[in-house]
Design a protein around this motif. Structure first.
Motif: not given
Length: 266
Positions: A171-188
């Motif tokens: 992803v472009t920003t770390p905020e996006d990465g964390v958000q993907q995990v929060v939303e269950g779109k990524a595991d880690a």
């Protein structure tokens, strides 16, 4: 004959002066113009980030402000995407890179780095569904797990190195990465330890799990163009000076021990 000699002498002096200008270091240029221009990507908490007024603040930014004061110049921060930092330096858009950049062998082929001003490492944030299932980064190296990192960072490189069997995305920003995990779109999500530690403290991320032990060793430093040894020498002496006089410890405590600044961040 005398006239020809004088002409040759003048040309020699001109070429010597011109060569001197060409070889002048980045900090020499900054002192001449009265401004130190620094390329940065303000999305790396707590090193460089935007506060509620849109100002770039953080631990590394405070180090750069102290550096500018020691040089007797103003500080101008030039915000660019992380992937544009090296090319921006080469194009002389700024004097140095101050953006939480890890010293790697690959980057060192393109840049000269100052002494490290802090050492960090990669850690893992995980979705709560992995509770009791994953206890080490090695256990994520499986095709059933989706792991996200920030594009162009050492987190991306670490994931490719250690988790080649997993489903990797960026992803472009770390905020996006964390958000993907929060939303269950990524595991880690894999990123630098200081950022992940602070991300965990935010209420919207409180359910996430963390593998807090860093699994890489990453010194952060300021990046300059190859061959600019005068600037490197000055910066290294500056870092040594603030380490000895207590300035470094005060700034470190401000950003890594105190938490008052969190309320001022977007």
């Amino acid at each position: 004959m005398i006239k020809r000699y004088c002409s040759v002498l003048l040309v020699s002096v001109f070429l010597w002066a011109y060569a001197g200008l060409l070889s002048a270091g980045a900090l020499d240029d900054a002192v001449r113009r009265g401004v130190l221009k620094v390329g940065t990507t303000p999305d790396y908490v707590p090193f460089e980030m935007l506060d509620k007024q849109g100002r770039i603040v953080g631990f590394e930014i405070d180090l750069l402000r102290a550096m500018s004061r020691a040089l007797g110049v103003e500080l101008e921060l030039i915000a660019v995407p992380y992937t544009d930092l090296v090319s921006g330096l080469m194009a002389r858009k700024f004097d140095l890179i101050g953006s939480g950049m890890t010293v790697t062998q690959e980057r060192n082929l393109k840049l000269n780095f100052s002494d490290s001003f802090i050492v960090v490492g990669q850690t893992v944030l995980m979705h709560p569904r992995l509770a009791g299932i994953i206890s080490s980064v090695e256990e994520l190296d499986d095709a059933s797990y989706r792991v996200v990192t920030t594009r162009g960072t050492t987190g991306e490189a670490a994931a490719k190195r250690f988790l080649g069997a997993a489903q990797l995305s960026t992803v472009t920003t770390p905020e996006d990465g964390v958000q993907q995990v929060v939303e269950g779109k990524a595991d880690a999500f894999i990123h630098d330890a200081p950022y992940n530690l602070i991300a965990m403290s935010r209420p919207q991320n409180s359910a996430l799990l963390s593998l807090e032990q860093p699994f890489t060793f990453e010194p952060l430093a300021f990046g300059l163009k190859k061959g600019d040894y005068d600037s490197l020498n000055w910066i290294n002496h500056f870092l040594n000076q603030i380490a000895q006089d207590g300035s470094y410890d005060r700034l470190h405590d401000k950003w890594f021990r105190d938490t008052a600044w969190i309320a001022e961040i977007e």
